[in-house]
Design a protein around this motif. Structure first.
Motif, PDB file in Angstrom:
ATOM      1  N   GLU A  19      19.723  34.897   4.363  1.00  0.00           N
ATOM      2  CA  GLU A  19      20.560  34.783   5.563  1.00  0.00           C
ATOM      3  C   GLU A  19      19.706  34.866   6.832  1.00  0.00           C
ATOM      4  O   GLU A  19      19.957  34.168   7.812  1.00  0.00           O
ATOM      5  CB  GLU A  19      21.619  35.889   5.576  1.00  0.00           C
ATOM      6  N   VAL A  20      18.688  35.728   6.798  1.00  0.00           N
ATOM      7  CA  VAL A  20      17.777  35.850   7.938  1.00  0.00           C
ATOM      8  C   VAL A  20      16.991  34.550   8.102  1.00  0.00           C
ATOM      9  O   VAL A  20      16.802  34.062   9.221  1.00  0.00           O
ATOM     10  CB  VAL A  20      16.837  37.062   7.761  1.00  0.00           C
ATOM     11  N   LEU A  21      16.546  33.976   6.987  1.00  0.00           N
ATOM     12  CA  LEU A  21      15.824  32.701   7.031  1.00  0.00           C
ATOM     13  C   LEU A  21      16.683  31.616   7.664  1.00  0.00           C
ATOM     14  O   LEU A  21      16.203  30.828   8.490  1.00  0.00           O
ATOM     15  CB  LEU A  21      15.379  32.288   5.628  1.00  0.00           C
ATOM     16  N   ALA A  22      17.964  31.572   7.327  1.00  0.00           N
ATOM     17  CA  ALA A  22      18.864  30.569   7.921  1.00  0.00           C
ATOM     18  C   ALA A  22      18.978  30.780   9.433  1.00  0.00           C
ATOM     19  O   ALA A  22      18.972  29.811  10.205  1.00  0.00           O
ATOM     20  CB  ALA A  22      20.235  30.650   7.260  1.00  0.00           C
ATOM     21  N   ALA A  23      19.045  32.036   9.865  1.00  0.00           N
ATOM     22  CA  ALA A  23      19.099  32.323  11.308  1.00  0.00           C
ATOM     23  C   ALA A  23      17.803  31.898  11.988  1.00  0.00           C
ATOM     24  O   ALA A  23      17.827  31.354  13.102  1.00  0.00           O
ATOM     25  CB  ALA A  23      19.361  33.812  11.531  1.00  0.00           C
ATOM     26  N   PHE A  24      16.674  32.139  11.342  1.00  0.00           N
ATOM     27  CA  PHE A  24      15.382  31.724  11.898  1.00  0.00           C
ATOM     28  C   PHE A  24      15.331  30.208  12.052  1.00  0.00           C
ATOM     29  O   PHE A  24      14.865  29.687  13.061  1.00  0.00           O
ATOM     30  CB  PHE A  24      14.231  32.183  11.000  1.00  0.00           C
ATOM     31  N   ARG A  25      15.788  29.500  11.055  1.00  0.00           N
ATOM     32  CA  ARG A  25      15.727  28.030  11.089  1.00  0.00           C
ATOM     33  C   ARG A  25      16.605  27.440  12.183  1.00  0.00           C
ATOM     34  O   ARG A  25      16.324  26.360  12.698  1.00  0.00           O
ATOM     35  CB  ARG A  25      16.083  27.463   9.723  1.00  0.00           C
TER      36      ARG A  25
END
Length: 114
Positions: A19-25
């Protein structure tokens, strides 16, 4: 320094590294999932300033939210009652600093060997 990524992510309702990776992207920061998992699971030794800026943009936080300063271990240790120095004197209060001209030897310094 205390690495606080999990707490900051939890405050934004992000509970997993994916979920954090999706926010970063969403802000154009594209680290690998393994890098995000490493940031999630432990304290990084180094973080690039550009990456830190992108993380803050993605999570809507400041650097101070992600990196919280902690006092150094033992930096403000208060001596216990009755503690004494090796020669029996009182421990000084406050930081200990060298006193100019208080070297053990008397007289000028010796010259290095030739």
């Amino acid at each position: 320094m205390k690495w606080n990524l999990r707490m900051v992510a939890a405050q934004r309702d992000l509970w997993r590294p994916t979920e954090v990776l999706a926010a970063f992207r969403q802000v154009g920061f594209n680290p690998s999932l393994s890098k995000v998992a490493a940031l999630w699971g432990g304290t990084p030794v180094t973080v690039r300033l550009e990456d830190l800026d992108m993380m803050c943009a993605a999570l809507g936080c400041t650097v101070a939210d992600l990196l919280q300063a902690e006092p150094l271990a033992g930096s403000q240790a208060v001596p216990e009652e009755g503690e004494r120095t090796a020669d029996g004197g009182e421990l000084p209060s406050g930081p200990v600093r060298p006193v100019p001209g208080s070297r053990r030897g008397s007289g000028p310094r010796s010259l290095p060997p030739s």
